[in-house]
Design a protein around this motif. Structure first.
Motif, PDB file in Angstrom:
ATOM      1  N   CYS A 302     -59.203 133.378   4.691  1.00 29.79           N
ATOM      2  CA  CYS A 302     -59.514 134.682   4.096  1.00 29.79           C
ATOM      3  C   CYS A 302     -59.989 134.481   2.658  1.00 29.79           C
ATOM      4  N   HIS A 309     -56.171 130.869   9.146  1.00 27.32           N
ATOM      5  CA  HIS A 309     -55.409 131.785  10.001  1.00 27.32           C
ATOM      6  C   HIS A 309     -55.773 131.617  11.470  1.00 27.32           C
ATOM      7  N   CYS A 365     -49.447 135.874   4.506  1.00 25.33           N
ATOM      8  CA  CYS A 365     -50.455 135.364   3.579  1.00 25.33           C
ATOM      9  C   CYS A 365     -50.419 136.177   2.284  1.00 25.33           C
ATOM     10  N   TYR A 367     -52.555 136.409   0.139  1.00 28.96           N
ATOM     11  CA  TYR A 367     -53.892 136.909  -0.229  1.00 28.96           C
ATOM     12  C   TYR A 367     -54.281 138.141   0.585  1.00 28.96           C
ATOM     13  N   CYS A 368     -54.224 138.001   1.934  1.00 30.78           N
ATOM     14  CA  CYS A 368     -54.714 139.100   2.773  1.00 30.78           C
ATOM     15  C   CYS A 368     -53.595 139.895   3.426  1.00 30.78           C
TER      16      CYS A 368
HETATM   17 ZN   LIG Z   1     -54.985 135.388   4.368  1.00 29.64          ZN
END
Ligand SMILES: [Zn+2]
Length: 496
Positions: A302, A309, A365, A367-368
């Motif tokens: 991502c 992922h 995650c 980040y996402c």
């Molecule tokens: Zn992610």
């Protein structure tokens, strides 16, 4: 502002947030309507989906897979006792050698079975495994059922790596004698999400039908279509970009490069980004997905180096195992990756050992916000090292993955190759010597570069390297001749 302009820097590690990811998903019906996507479900819910699918898949294997029905009988394995993915440890690993010995016996034999749908019976296509680990490719069958599942997988992986229906995707995978997932899925993925796609059609010539193109033509196709994403093999794309610089083409629409098929460490990403920026591109996401034939696509990042992922845990269960004992490793521990298919009808593999050493995490995650498992870098900024690439050299085991990563971070290199050689090529018992063949970027101070490389190699492998200068990059890697650059060459004669 166009949608692509709006999302242009959302992939960046310091810009991406779960809110931005959700906003991106809601921009496009193909992603928004995928309400069953498990990515944001809880890990408990994801496990429930996996366990349910596993039980159905095992039942099918028990009845209709010649290989597994035989194995269960021989080893007296009662598959009805395998109820969850955790119970899978009771099954032996399936090795590449098992698969290669008879790929046909891994295909479910559903013809003539009452109640099966047409979708499950028709062979839609085959792909073949890359590389020549064992000398020849192995067949992997997809029924129509499997092809539909792949469309779902590819929609979900595009969603992770910010590919959108607004994109114009350039398929840079070469055409060749063997149907690989790279070339095929770089067509299927854009079509699955509703993006447009064009292709270079370079590759291995077949003189009877001289239909393939040269690299310069491929570059002009990518330019003429105002391509926004280039998909291909990392070292091949980089070579194409280097040629594009010489031709001074306009790549100002480019916003992502899907560098697949091999590791694309940090230094290589920086190098590619610098080059495409000189051709007008901005904020380019260099995505290094981790792909393999047995998942028919790739796991996806991502954000750069945020982890790869699993786009569809309902289709594939991944585990990291000890290849000798089959025991499962904990999160964070290195081991070989094994895949279990959870919803297939053509080729079905259970606990199939992929050739890569990786590590994994189930943490959400940062980040996402997705809750699916991620493959994390093992050495430096490289996701996977091939087991066969661990090299015994000067009496110690060295990791060429780490060496490659370090060398690529030095900069100023057009092409390079690590050669494990002998000080006297005629004497198999002479001392090992690490040779680094380097084609420098034009104008680079070779003395400085030699010093930097010497330090880098010393740091990564605790030994010195002999630098050999090569004038033309194509003397190390000629993209017209082979698919991938050979970065590591063991030139030592085998000891008898
Ligand atoms: Zn992610």
């Amino acid at each position: 502002m166009s949608r692509l302009k709006e999302i242009s820097d959302w992939w960046k590690p310091d810009v991406i947030t779960p809110e931005k990811v959700k906003k991106f998903i809601n921009m496009y019906p193909v992603f928004k309507n995928d309400v069953d996507c498990p990515a944001f479900k809880s890990q408990k819910e994801i496990l429930e989906i996996q366990n349910k699918n596993l039980r159905n898949q095992l039942e099918l294997c028990d009845k209709y897979s010649p290989y597994y029905s035989n194995l269960f009988k021989e080893q007296k394995i009662d598959v009805s006792k395998i109820k969850t993915v955790d119970d899978l440890e009771k099954l032996p690993l399936t090795t590449k050698m098992d698969y290669m010995k008879g790929s046909d016996s891994f295909k479910l034999k559903l013809a003539g079975v009452a109640g099966r749908q047409l979708f499950e019976l028709v062979d839609w296509n085959v792909t073949m495994t890359t590389g020549t680990t064992y000398g020849f490719p192995t067949v992997f069958w997809n029924t129509t059922h499997d092809e539909y599942s792949l469309l779902q997988f590819l929609i979900r992986s595009s969603k992770i790596s910010w590919g959108s229906p607004d994109d114009r995707i350039f398929n840079c995978f070469p055409f060749g004698p063997v149907p690989h997932i790279g070339y095929l899925r770089a067509i299927t993925a854009p079509l699955a999400i509703g993006a447009s796609v064009s292709a270079g059609h370079t590759g291995m010539a077949y003189p009877e039908f001289p239909v393939l193109r040269r690299m310069d033509e491929a570059i002009s196709i990518a330019e003429n279509h105002n391509s926004t994403i280039i998909m291909g093999i990392a070292s091949y794309i980089r070579r194409m970009i280097m040629r594009a610089e010489e031709l001074e083409v306009d790549f100002s629409n480019l916003r992502a490069i899907h560098a697949l098929g091999e590791p694309c460490p940090k230094g290589m990403r920086a190098d590619m980004r610098r080059r495409v920026e000189s051709l007008g591109a901005e904020d380019v996401f260099i995505h290094n997905g981790w792909g393999f034939t047995e998942c028919q696509g790739s796991l996806s990042e991502c954000t750069e180096l945020g982890g790869n992922h699993n786009p569809d845990p309902g289709l594939y269960f991944l585990e990291i195992v000890d290849p000798e004992t089959g025991e499962r490793k904990a999160d964070g521990e290195e081991g070989v990756a094994a895949i279990t298919h959870l919803n297939r009808r053509g080729t079905v593999l259970l606990r199939y050992v992929l050739g890569d050493i990786v590590r994994m995490t189930h943490e959400s995650c940062p980040y996402c916000g997705r809750n699916t498992e991620r493959i994390m870098p093992v050495s430096g900024s490289v996701y996977a090292t091939r087991t066969k690439e661990l090299v015994k050299f000067k009496g110690t085991l060295i990791n060429p993955g780490l060496l490659k990563d370090t060398i690529e971070n030095v900069g100023g290199i057009a092409e390079y190759q690590i050669v494990f050689a002998k000080t006297d090529p005629k004497d198999p018992y002479s001392m090992d010597q690490l040779v680094l063949k380097v084609a420098p970027v034009a104008g680079v101070n070779r003395k400085d570069l030699e010093k930097k490389l010497g330090n880098a190699v010393m740091k990564a492998a605790e030994m010195s390297a002999k630098i050999e200068w090569v004038e033309k990059p194509s003397d190390i890697y000629d993209p017209m001749v082979s698919l991938k650059a050979t970065r590591v060459l063991d030139a030592r004669p085998p000891l008898e």
